[in-house]
Structures are given as C-alpha cells and as structure tokens.
Design an enzyme around this catalytic site. Structure first.
Site, PDB file in Angstrom:
ATOM      1  N   ARG A 101      15.526  16.486  -6.607  1.00  0.00           N
ATOM      2  CA  ARG A 101      15.218  15.804  -5.356  1.00  0.00           C
ATOM      3  C   ARG A 101      13.868  15.093  -5.399  1.00  0.00           C
ATOM      4  O   ARG A 101      13.743  13.952  -4.943  1.00  0.00           O
ATOM      5  CB  ARG A 101      15.246  16.809  -4.198  1.00  0.00           C
ATOM      6  CG  ARG A 101      15.103  16.183  -2.812  1.00  0.00           C
ATOM      7  CD  ARG A 101      16.343  15.393  -2.428  1.00  0.00           C
ATOM      8  NE  ARG A 101      16.293  13.987  -2.810  1.00  0.00           N
ATOM      9  CZ  ARG A 101      17.357  13.274  -3.123  1.00  0.00           C
ATOM     10  NH1 ARG A 101      18.540  13.821  -3.153  1.00  0.00           N
ATOM     11  NH2 ARG A 101      17.243  12.006  -3.435  1.00  0.00           N
ATOM     12  N   LYS A 136      -2.070  -0.392   3.754  1.00  0.00           N
ATOM     13  CA  LYS A 136      -1.013   0.164   4.604  1.00  0.00           C
ATOM     14  C   LYS A 136       0.000   0.902   3.733  1.00  0.00           C
ATOM     15  O   LYS A 136       1.151   0.490   3.574  1.00  0.00           O
ATOM     16  CB  LYS A 136      -0.356  -0.953   5.420  1.00  0.00           C
ATOM     17  CG  LYS A 136      -1.319  -1.593   6.413  1.00  0.00           C
ATOM     18  CD  LYS A 136      -0.673  -2.737   7.165  1.00  0.00           C
ATOM     19  CE  LYS A 136      -1.662  -3.374   8.141  1.00  0.00           C
ATOM     20  NZ  LYS A 136      -1.075  -4.522   8.862  1.00  0.00           N
ATOM     21  N   LYS A 168     -13.878  -7.030   9.193  1.00  0.00           N
ATOM     22  CA  LYS A 168     -12.784  -7.397  10.083  1.00  0.00           C
ATOM     23  C   LYS A 168     -13.294  -7.548  11.509  1.00  0.00           C
ATOM     24  O   LYS A 168     -14.496  -7.423  11.778  1.00  0.00           O
ATOM     25  CB  LYS A 168     -11.675  -6.354   9.973  1.00  0.00           C
ATOM     26  CG  LYS A 168     -11.215  -6.131   8.514  1.00  0.00           C
ATOM     27  CD  LYS A 168     -10.025  -5.251   8.407  1.00  0.00           C
ATOM     28  CE  LYS A 168      -8.755  -6.032   8.652  1.00  0.00           C
ATOM     29  NZ  LYS A 168      -7.539  -5.239   8.383  1.00  0.00           N
ATOM     30  N   GLU A 198     -12.849 -11.563   7.671  1.00  0.00           N
ATOM     31  CA  GLU A 198     -11.625 -11.938   8.376  1.00  0.00           C
ATOM     32  C   GLU A 198     -11.955 -12.960   9.459  1.00  0.00           C
ATOM     33  O   GLU A 198     -12.866 -12.743  10.259  1.00  0.00           O
ATOM     34  CB  GLU A 198     -11.002 -10.688   9.000  1.00  0.00           C
ATOM     35  CG  GLU A 198      -9.747 -10.950   9.809  1.00  0.00           C
ATOM     36  CD  GLU A 198      -9.249  -9.687  10.481  1.00  0.00           C
ATOM     37  OE1 GLU A 198      -8.477  -8.952   9.850  1.00  0.00           O
ATOM     38  OE2 GLU A 198      -9.653  -9.424  11.634  1.00  0.00           O
ATOM     39  N   ASP A 219      -6.557 -15.034   9.108  1.00  0.00           N
ATOM     40  CA  ASP A 219      -5.696 -14.014   9.698  1.00  0.00           C
ATOM     41  C   ASP A 219      -4.815 -14.579  10.803  1.00  0.00           C
ATOM     42  O   ASP A 219      -5.310 -15.114  11.802  1.00  0.00           O
ATOM     43  CB  ASP A 219      -6.555 -12.876  10.257  1.00  0.00           C
ATOM     44  CG  ASP A 219      -5.717 -11.697  10.715  1.00  0.00           C
ATOM     45  OD1 ASP A 219      -4.831 -11.281   9.958  1.00  0.00           O
ATOM     46  OD2 ASP A 219      -5.951 -11.195  11.831  1.00  0.00           O
TER      47      ASP A 219
END
Length: 291
Positions: A101, A136, A168, A198, A219
């Site tokens: 598995r 992510k 950012k 960004e 962005d």
C-alpha cells in the site's frame, strides 16, 4: 535530489509511514498466509500517464524486507499506456503485501504530479518560458513532490522560506512599501541571494524596478497587461527575470508564456492533481497457501 542515491531523511520518512500503516504488524497477511510463502507481485498501470516513484517504491520494499527483489520494467519518467506492467517485486508474500500500500500510494501520487507537469510542459513546446512549481505541496512530501515535478519535465522554485527572498503582498504591507521591503532584505541577506517581488499592477512593477528587485512576479495579471509589463521590464532592466503566477491552467498557460515571461509558476502541479491508478497483483511463485 534525483534519488540515484537515498538520503537518510527519505529513509526515516518511509519508516515512519510504514509504522503508521503497519503498526504492530500486518494482521490480515499474518493470519491468512503461511510463513515462508513466496510470490511475485506484478505492478501495472490502470490508466496512461508518466511514471514516477520507481526508486521510492523499491526503497519501501527494501526497508520492509531486504531480501525482496524489485525489478523496474519501464524507465522513471516514461510515458506509459493503460495496462503497462511497470515493475515486479518478488520474494516473501508477507513482505510484499505489507509494503504494497505505501509503495503504491507514493507511486500513484508522484506519477500524478509528473503526469500533470508533463501536460503543462507540452503546452509550452516551442516557447522559452520555464515551468516551475511552488510551495503548495503536501506537508511532509515536499521533497518527493518537487522531485516528481522534475521527472515530469518541470523545474523547482524555492524549496522553502529559507532559500530565497520572495516579497509578497503581505510583506509589502508590513514593510510599508516595495522600496522599504527590498531595501531591508538587501541589507540582511548574502550577496548571492536573489530578491523577488510580487506585483499586481504596472505601478508596482515600476516600483520594484526602482527598488532593485532581481525577479519580478506578475501576479494574476491579464495577458495583455502582462505583455506590457514584460516589455517595460526588459526595456529598462534586461537582466531582471520575470515570473507569471496566479490561476495558471492548461487552457491559459501557453497564452501566458507568449507574453515573454521567463518563468511560469503553477501551484496546481502539486496541490490539484489526480493520482495515477496503479495496482499490484500477486502471481504465486510457490505453493503453500492455506486451503
């Protein structure tokens, strides 16, 4: 890391994942199949895709039982058709079923990431833009998922918060502006480290250029605005790299690349993919199954 050699971090991860699944022992296999029974496990794909994770599956079985023999029958990164036999694992039936598995889970997920990445890379054929991943990723699986992106033909962005400066929107707000954020970062990092900013508008692009950013992220810009931003950046500072980001899909990625950006970052390579359906079937090598 390309896994042509295993590192201790991966070994410890696999041991932990096995402990999570096996615990005190595989009670079903232990109570239904006699000790000493041996089999060959045939690992095959139930749908087409790009195979990734063969060395990791081999390591899983090796940790479960070093006497098992794992034989890959395709190349890592190979595009295969539905029904293709990917690998065989031979030896103790107990060991094969205990490791099955985890080995399949890892191969399915990594092949899913590699297949998704390959689909995006295909859309960029003939264009110079480079496809990269993001942070992510699944917690605990970043190393493996970023490896799968490379196997699928993509490249890696930063691995974590520690290896590059990426300013950012929230950093900009906290610092009081792009100029202030870049200035403070520049004063506190090694000269070899780059600073990415960004931006969401042409005004922010200008501010980032004036602040001395090394990379400017565009962005969620519409393609027309992105094209204009790239044109301005290359005209004023040809050495500055450009990156497109935000809601990039298979339908939009080529148009984005046509804007002239150097890099396109796609979060959905590692957070929105379908695992490849892979199975293992036993082909008994020795008699001895309980009646």
């Amino acid at each position: 890391m390309m896994f042509n050699g295993y590192n201790e971090e991966l070994v410890q991860c696999i041991k932990g994942w096995l402990q999570e699944d096996v615990g005190a022992g595989d009670i079903t296999t232990r109570t239904t199949i006699p000790a000493g029974h041996e089999s060959k496990g045939i690992i095959h794909a139930k749908e087409s895709g790009v195979i990734c994770g063969l060395p990791i599956a081999e390591l899983v079985f090796e940790i479960v039982d070093p006497s098992l023999t794992f034989t890959p029958l395709v190349q890592e990164g190979q595009a295969i058709a539905k029904g293709t036999v990917i690998a065989e694992v031979e030896g103790s039936t107990h060991a094969i079923l205990t490791g099955e598995r985890l080995a399949l889970n890892l191969m399915q997920r990594l092949s899913g990431v590699a297949s998704r990445t390959a689909a995006f890379v295909q859309k960029l054929e003939g264009l110079p833009a480079r496809l990269v991943d993001t942070r992510k990723t699944t917690p605990g699986h970043r190393m493996l998922e970023k490896y799968a992106v490379r196997i699928g033909g993509g490249s890696n962005h930063r691995f974590g918060l520690y290896d590059a400066v990426m300013i950012k929107d929230n950093h900009i707000k906290g610092a009081g502006g792009i100029r202030q954020a870049v200035s403070r970062a520049r004063a506190n990092i090694p000269h070899t480290m780059t600073i990415e900013v960004e931006t969401e508008s042409l005004e922010q692009v200008e501010e980032a250029l004036q602040a001395g950013a090394d990379i400017i992220m565009l962005d969620n810009m519409p393609p027309e605005l992105m094209t204009e931003a790239v044109k301005r950046i290359k005209a004023k500072s040809p050495h500055v790299k450009t990156e497109a980001s935000g809601n990039v899909s298979l339908e939009t990625v080529r148009r984005i690349a046509e804007s002239g950006v150097d890099v396109i970052s796609v979060g959905r390579l590692t957070y929105s993919f379908d695992s490849l359906d892979i199975s293992l079937d036993l082909n008994a090598k020795k008699e001895g199954a309980p009646e």
